[in-house]
Write a protein that holds these residues in place. Structure first.
Motif, PDB file in Angstrom:
ATOM      1  N   VAL A 191       6.218  50.532  -0.230  1.00  0.00           N
ATOM      2  CA  VAL A 191       6.060  49.543  -1.306  1.00  0.00           C
ATOM      3  C   VAL A 191       5.844  50.210  -2.662  1.00  0.00           C
ATOM      4  O   VAL A 191       6.054  49.582  -3.715  1.00  0.00           O
ATOM      5  CB  VAL A 191       4.883  48.594  -0.988  1.00  0.00           C
ATOM      6  CG1 VAL A 191       5.210  47.735   0.216  1.00  0.00           C
ATOM      7  CG2 VAL A 191       3.592  49.385  -0.775  1.00  0.00           C
ATOM      8  N   ASN A 192       5.425  51.473  -2.664  1.00  0.00           N
ATOM      9  CA  ASN A 192       5.211  52.194  -3.918  1.00  0.00           C
ATOM     10  C   ASN A 192       6.461  52.932  -4.393  1.00  0.00           C
ATOM     11  O   ASN A 192       6.422  53.673  -5.378  1.00  0.00           O
ATOM     12  CB  ASN A 192       4.059  53.194  -3.760  1.00  0.00           C
ATOM     13  CG  ASN A 192       2.749  52.505  -3.458  1.00  0.00           C
ATOM     14  OD1 ASN A 192       2.447  51.454  -4.030  1.00  0.00           O
ATOM     15  ND2 ASN A 192       1.960  53.087  -2.556  1.00  0.00           N
ATOM     16  N   GLY A 193       7.547  52.749  -3.670  1.00  0.00           N
ATOM     17  CA  GLY A 193       8.794  53.400  -4.058  1.00  0.00           C
ATOM     18  C   GLY A 193       8.914  54.826  -3.575  1.00  0.00           C
ATOM     19  O   GLY A 193       9.868  55.520  -3.933  1.00  0.00           O
TER      20      GLY A 193
END
Length: 391
Positions: free
Chosen positions: A295-297
């Motif tokens: 989700v943080n890339g």
């Protein structure tokens, strides 16, 4: 003082050709010829490398202490005599490399060859005598001051294992001898290191057992039929596709589960201990399939069940070998013995020696390793078997 092997382009090309012959089960004479060409290329490339290094240095390389502060007096004496041809003082007997040098050689082998580090190559005596046990413990609850009600039962079996002798040539051109003890030491150590490492790694993976270790790709089940000293190859146990998350979990879980029992059917805790060995490049296909973005890339690579992946040029093309390192016996033994080679293959512009040591390799049983076909679909629509074949 070390040599950057990646800069030895002729050696790397010859090494790749030898690896291809090993993977394709080429004849022993063809493999021996390619191995010899590989070591010749190593010697030539190292000579040129050292010449360039010496030209680039401003310090005096003839001063061994200034060039290599860690060199010992025994090493200085040994390599001076080696370069002058006085090593055995005219007796033509074998002499032994200093123990400090042997230790460094095998430390470097583990560093430069991750597969040999993972498989746990160990040093031992000339002959091995295994004392194998298959124990079943019985623990019985009882009163604190009661009689002992539990008993440990075990069956023991001893097995003699004679190691195979591995002999390598060590060639010292006169040009290298002129550059002093530290470069002679580096030159000799690198030749021995690569000669032993390449031969051992290829044998531990694909060795047929005929005067060499029995590789992971060979059948070793009880009562296996061995013809002419050659152990038969393992058949494929299935395919690895990693087509999607659900499939990947199922396939990789099945591999760990398959190795979670011994040949006799008794359980073994394989989780966190299984290694997949694949040819260079194939590991990228595995990583592509198992890398995800959180989700943080951030890109995260995670193989489930504690699986590890290691590359080797001697892994079969288009296949992966799954194995449990702690259940494969990989040993080398004895001192590294050096002897003057005074037969027809003499060098006109240098000195030629043989270096020998003893190796042993065999899986504890046939369920230590399994071979799988790689059929991983990439973004281009091809599979890892296509990319591995070079077509």
């Amino acid at each position: 003082m070390t040599i950057n092997l990646n800069k030895l382009t002729n050696f790397q090309d010859a090494k790749a050709k030898f690896a291809e012959l090993v993977k394709n089960n080429a004849g022993s004479e063809e493999q021996a010829s390619a191995y010899s060409e590989m070591m010749d290329s190593l010697g030539t490339d190292m000579t040129d490398y050292i010449k360039d290094e010496v030209k680039a240095q401003t310090e005096t390389v003839l001063n061994a202490r200034n060039s290599d502060p860690s060199i010992t007096q025994d090493e200085v004496k040994f390599f001076n005599e080696l370069a002058s041809g006085d090593l055995s003082h005219g007796t033509k007997e074998e002499v032994t490399l200093p123990e400090t040098v042997i230790t460094k050689i095998f430390e470097d082998i583990a560093t430069e060859h991750p597969f040999l580090d993972l498989i746990g190559l160990q040093n031992t005596g000339l002959r091995l005598k295994f004392l194998k046990s298959d124990a079943e413990g019985a623990a019985v609850w009882g009163k604190v001051f009661g009689s002992i009600q539990g008993q440990l039962t075990a069956t023991f079996d001893d097995e003699d294992a004679t190691q195979s002798k591995l002999t390598a040539f060590v060639a010292i051109p006169n040009d290298v001898a002129e550059y002093g003890v530290t470069w002679i030491k580096t030159f000799v150590m690198t030749q021995i290191q690569e000669a032993f490492a390449v031969a051992a790694e290829s044998a531990f993976i694909a060795g047929d057992g005929n005067n060499k270790p029995i590789g992971l790709s060979r059948q070793v089940q009880k009562d296996v039929v061995v013809t002419g000293g050659v152990y038969p190859e393992k058949a494929s146990s299935g395919s690895i596709t990693l087509a999607d998350v659900a499939t990947a979990k199922k396939e990789l879980g099945a591999i760990v589960k398959a190795l979670s029992k011994k040949e006799n059917g008794k359980p073994f805790a394989a989780r966190g201990k299984v290694v997949l060995v694949v040819e260079p490049g194939a590991s990228i296909d595995l990583e592509v399939a198992m890398t995800m973005q959180n989700v943080n890339g951030q890109w995260v690579l995670a193989f489930p069940f504690g699986l590890q992946v290691v590359e080797s040029e001697y892994a079969p093309t288009g296949k992966a070998i799954a194995f449990v390192p702690q259940r494969y016996d990989a040993y080398c033994a004895g001192p590294v013995a050096i002897k003057t080679f005074d037969q027809t293959l003499a060098l006109q512009d240098g000195l030629l020696y043989t270096a020998k040591r003893f190796f042993y390799g065999k899986a504890e049983d046939d369920n230590v390793a399994k071979v799988y076909d790689l059929a991983i679909t990439t973004s281009t629509g091809t599979t890892s078997t296509d990319s591995g074949s070079g077509k």
